[in-house]
Design a protein around this motif. Structure first.
Motif, PDB file in Angstrom:
ATOM      1  N   GLU A 309     108.110 -40.836  58.164  1.00 37.84           N
ATOM      2  CA  GLU A 309     109.135 -41.661  57.517  1.00 37.84           C
ATOM      3  C   GLU A 309     109.407 -41.172  56.097  1.00 37.84           C
ATOM      4  OE1 GLU A 309     109.108 -46.241  58.669  1.00 37.84           O
ATOM      5  OE2 GLU A 309     107.075 -45.505  58.282  1.00 37.84           O
ATOM      6  N   VAL A 310     108.340 -40.895  55.361  1.00 37.46           N
ATOM      7  CA  VAL A 310     108.497 -40.467  53.974  1.00 37.46           C
ATOM      8  C   VAL A 310     109.194 -39.114  53.901  1.00 37.46           C
ATOM      9  CG1 VAL A 310     107.231 -39.788  51.889  1.00 37.46           C
ATOM     10  CG2 VAL A 310     106.571 -41.853  53.143  1.00 37.46           C
ATOM     11  N   LEU A 311     108.843 -38.207  54.800  1.00 35.54           N
ATOM     12  CA  LEU A 311     109.511 -36.901  54.809  1.00 35.54           C
ATOM     13  C   LEU A 311     110.991 -37.040  55.145  1.00 35.54           C
ATOM     14  CD1 LEU A 311     106.827 -34.644  56.538  1.00 35.54           C
ATOM     15  CD2 LEU A 311     107.473 -34.680  54.111  1.00 35.54           C
ATOM     16  N   LEU A 344     100.235 -39.110  52.816  1.00 32.28           N
ATOM     17  CA  LEU A 344     101.604 -38.963  52.322  1.00 32.28           C
ATOM     18  C   LEU A 344     101.688 -37.856  51.273  1.00 32.28           C
ATOM     19  CD1 LEU A 344     102.637 -42.728  51.925  1.00 32.28           C
ATOM     20  CD2 LEU A 344     102.680 -41.297  53.968  1.00 32.28           C
ATOM     21  N   LEU A 345     100.729 -37.833  50.372  1.00 32.43           N
ATOM     22  CA  LEU A 345     100.701 -36.775  49.353  1.00 32.43           C
ATOM     23  C   LEU A 345     100.630 -35.397  50.006  1.00 32.43           C
ATOM     24  CD1 LEU A 345      98.127 -38.247  46.780  1.00 32.43           C
ATOM     25  CD2 LEU A 345     100.625 -38.334  46.671  1.00 32.43           C
ATOM     26  N   ALA A 349     103.618 -32.589  49.853  1.00 35.10           N
ATOM     27  CA  ALA A 349     103.288 -31.309  49.198  1.00 35.10           C
ATOM     28  C   ALA A 349     103.449 -30.145  50.163  1.00 35.10           C
ATOM     29  CB  ALA A 349     101.858 -31.368  48.656  1.00 35.10           C
ATOM     30  N   ASP A 350     102.984 -30.308  51.396  1.00 28.36           N
ATOM     31  CA  ASP A 350     103.087 -29.219  52.379  1.00 28.36           C
ATOM     32  C   ASP A 350     104.543 -28.892  52.693  1.00 28.36           C
ATOM     33  OD1 ASP A 350     100.356 -29.085  52.460  1.00 28.36           O
ATOM     34  OD2 ASP A 350     100.132 -30.126  54.391  1.00 28.36           O
ATOM     35  N   ASP A 390      92.696 -41.454  42.023  1.00 28.77           N
ATOM     36  CA  ASP A 390      91.678 -40.819  42.865  1.00 28.77           C
ATOM     37  C   ASP A 390      92.317 -40.033  44.007  1.00 28.77           C
ATOM     38  OD1 ASP A 390      89.690 -41.898  41.309  1.00 28.77           O
ATOM     39  OD2 ASP A 390      89.226 -43.563  42.683  1.00 28.77           O
ATOM     40  N   ALA A 391      93.345 -40.626  44.641  1.00 25.40           N
ATOM     41  CA  ALA A 391      94.012 -39.945  45.759  1.00 25.40           C
ATOM     42  C   ALA A 391      94.668 -38.653  45.288  1.00 25.40           C
ATOM     43  CB  ALA A 391      95.046 -40.877  46.386  1.00 25.40           C
ATOM     44  N   HIS A 392      95.319 -38.704  44.133  1.00 26.47           N
ATOM     45  CA  HIS A 392      95.982 -37.490  43.615  1.00 26.47           C
ATOM     46  C   HIS A 392      94.965 -36.415  43.249  1.00 26.47           C
ATOM     47  CE1 HIS A 392     100.285 -38.410  43.437  1.00 26.47           C
ATOM     48  NE2 HIS A 392      99.921 -39.669  43.263  1.00 26.47           N
ATOM     49  N   ARG A 393      93.871 -36.829  42.648  1.00 29.12           N
ATOM     50  CA  ARG A 393      92.865 -35.827  42.278  1.00 29.12           C
ATOM     51  C   ARG A 393      92.268 -35.189  43.524  1.00 29.12           C
ATOM     52  NH1 ARG A 393      91.390 -39.108  37.126  1.00 29.12           N
ATOM     53  NH2 ARG A 393      92.638 -37.913  35.655  1.00 29.12           N
TER      54      ARG A 393
END
Length: 456
Positions: A309-311, A344-345, A349-350, A390-393
Motif C-alpha cells: 500500500e505504501v509503495l 515499511l522503511l 528504501a529498496d 529505533d526502527a530507523h537506526r
C-alpha cells in the motif's frame, strides 16, 4: 461521489475537479448543493493564501530532510477555532515551535524545517457520522470550517459560508505569522532567553541545563566572532510554513491555482497539505486530488498499512521521485511502532523512493481517562518517538521529524510531562475541541527529550 476504479487502473488526465469522479470519504453532507457551489465560486475568485514559489521552497527544504541533512518539526492545534482566534494565541503557538526548533537544531546539528498546523486546520475527520448524547443523535462536529461544536440540531448543520470564514481567518493568521517571523520576534537570542526561563523553572532543570548552557556558549561564541542579526539575517528571522489536513476537497479545489511561472497547479490554501489515515484509499478522491498539485504533500500511515500500500501511494503521489515532494507521517502507537515501521522503511528504501519519514506520536496513543476525558500520556508519546528512532537506526534510514498537536496555552489535556499532570488535573483547563494537545511546557519537555535521541 461516483465510482471507484479498480486498483492500478489507468488514471484519466488530472484537473482540479477530477477528484469529483471518485469516492470521497469524510465529506460534509451539505444541505444545499447550489449554495455550496456558489461558495466555491466565490472562493475561487479570492487571492491565493500562499504562493507557488513558497511551496517550491518548502519542497527544496524537505528534500534536505529526505537526505538526512535537515529535520522537520511540524506542530500546532488539533483543530483551529473561530472563537479562540487571537493574536496572542497565534504568537504563543509560534513561540513554542521556535523554542523547540532551537533545541532540536543544536542537538541534530542540521537545520530544522518549521511547519505549523495553522492557518487552515479547521476540518476534522470523524470515526462516526453521528454523535449521541443522552439518547439524542446529531451529526458529528467536523471542525469550524463545516459546522459548530454546540450540541444542537441547528449548530450541526454544515454551512458552506464557514468555508469563507476559514479563508479569511487563515489570511489574517498568515499575515501575522509573516510579521512575527520576519520582524524580529524569531530572533535567535530572544528565543534562547525564553528557553532559559523554561529550564530555570522546570522540574527537570538538571536534565536540561547542560544542553541549555551549551547553546548559550555557542551563541556567545557566534557573537564574539561578529555573527549577529545585522551580519547574518538568518539569526533574526526564520522561514515558517503552514500546513493542514486537506479534508474538505471543495475548499481545496477552489483555492487551487495555475502557477504563472511553471504552468503547474498548486493548492494555494497552504504550503503543505496532507491526507489522513481515513482518506488515503489509493483510488479515492483525496489521493486523486493530491497527485495533481505541486505542493509538498503528506500521508498519514497507521498500523494497518502494508508495504505494498505504501509503495503504491509513493508511486501515485510522487511518480517522478522528486525529493521533498512526499512525506510519510507514521501514527502507529507506542506498542506497534518499531515492528510495524521497519518493513515499511525497508520496502521504501529498496524501491528508491526519496520520502521524508516523520512521526506523529499523538493519534495512536489516545485513550479515555477515568474522568471521561479523551487524553494522551506524555510517556506514551515519547515512547512512540523513541520506537520511531529505533526502527530507523535498525534500518539505516533517517528519522526525519516529528509531527505533534500542541498549543502555547497552559492547558491540561495530556497526562504526565515534567509537571506530572494527573487525571484529576484534566478538568482544570481542558479546552480542545477535538483531540488533547501538549501544552507549552510539555512541548518543550518533548523537544529536550527528542534532542537526547538525536544526540544518540
Amino acid at each position: 461521489m461516483a465510482h471507484m476504479s479498480s486498483p492500478g487502473a489507468e488514471r484519466a488526465p488530472w484537473t482540479p475537479m477530477s477528484w469529483r469522479d471518485r469516492h470521497a470519504e469524510q465529506q460534509p453532507d451539505w444541505p444545499d448543493d447550489a449554495a455550496f457551489e456558489g461558495t466555491l465560486k466565490t472562493l475561487s475568485s479570492y487571492p491565493p493564501l500562499v504562493f507557488a514559489g513558497e511551496a517550491r521552497q518548502l519542497t527544496a527544504d524537505l528534500a534536505r530532510v529526505s537526505s538526512g541533512e535537515a529535520f522537520l518539526l511540524q506542530g500546532g492545534d488539533c483543530a483551529e477555532s473561530f472563537e479562540a482566534f487571537s493574536a496572542d494565541s497565534i504568537r504563543e503557538r509560534l513561540r513554542v515551535i521556535l523554542q523547540m526548533a532551537v533545541v532540536l537544531t543544536y542537538s541534530a546539528g542540521v537545520p530544522v524545517v518549521k511547519v505549523g498546523r495553522i492557518a487552515g486546520q479547521f476540518a476534522k475527520p470523524r470515526s462516526s457520522g453521528t454523535e449521541t448524547v443522552d439518547g439524542v443523535a446529531l451529526p458529528s462536529f467536523r471542525g469550524h470550517m463545516v459546522n459548530d461544536i454546540a450540541f444542537t440540531a441547528a449548530a450541526r448543520v454544515p454551512d458552506p459560508q464557514r468555508l469563507v470564514e476559514a479563508y479569511h481567518q487563515s489570511a489574517s493568521t498568515l499575515n501575522l505569522l509573516r510579521a512575527f517571523t520576519k520582524g524580529g520576534f524569531a530572533d535567535l537570542g530572544r528565543v534562547h532567553q525564553w528557553t532559559q526561563e523554561f529550564v530555570r523553572t522546570s522540574p527537570e532543570a538538571l536534565r536540561y541545563e547542560q544542553l541549555a548552557q551549551e547553546i548559550d556558549r555557542a551563541l556567545r561564541f557566534m557573537h564574539a566572532c561578529g555573527l549577529d542579526h545585522e551580519s547574518v539575517p538568518a539569526l533574526h528571522e526564520v522561514d515558517f510554513y503552514t500546513s493542514h489536513e486537506a479534508l474538505v476537497l471543495g475548499y481545496e479545489e477552489a483555492l487551487t491555482r495555475r502557477d504563472s511561472l511553471t504552468g503547474d497547479y498548486y493548492d494555494c490554501s497552504a504550503h503543505m497539505i496532507w491526507i489522513g489515515e481515513r482518506t488515503r484509499g489509493i483510488d479515492d478522491a483525496h489521493v486523486e486530488f493530491f497527485r495533481g498539485v505541486g505542493n509538498p504533500v503528506g500521508v498519514k500511515v497507521g498500523p494497518t498499512a502494508s508495504p505494498d500500500e505504501v509503495l503504491e501511494l509513493c508511486q501515485t503521489l510522487n511518480p517522478e521521485r522528486i525529493p521533498g515532494r512526499l512525506t510519510l507521517i507514521t501514527r502507529m502507537g507506542a506498542d506497534s511502532i518499531t515492528d510495524g515501521l521497519r518493513p515499511l522503511l525497508r520496502a521504501v528504501a529498496d524501491a528508491g523512493h526519496p520520502v521524508v519519514w516523520t512521526c506523529d506520536p499523538m493519534h495512536g496513543n489516545t485513550f479515555t481517562a477515568p474522568s471521561g476525558k479523551k487524553t494522551r500520556h506524555f510517556d506514551a508519546i515519547l515512547a512512540e518517538i523513541k520506537g520511531f528512532f529505533d526502527a530507523h537506526r535498525a534500518e539505516g534510514t533517517w528519522p526525519g521529524g516529528v509531527h505533534v498537536e500542541l498549543t502555547g496555552d497552559d492547558v491540561t489535556e495530556c497526562l504526565g510531562g515534567a509537571e506530572d499532570l494527573l487525571d484529576d488535573d484534566l478538568g482544570l483547563r481542558y479546552e480542545s475541541m477535538c483531540d488533547p494537545r501538549l501544552n507549552g511546557r510539555q512541548s518543550l519537555d518533548l523537544a529536550f527529550r527528542v534532542s537526547e535521541l538525536l544526540r544518540g
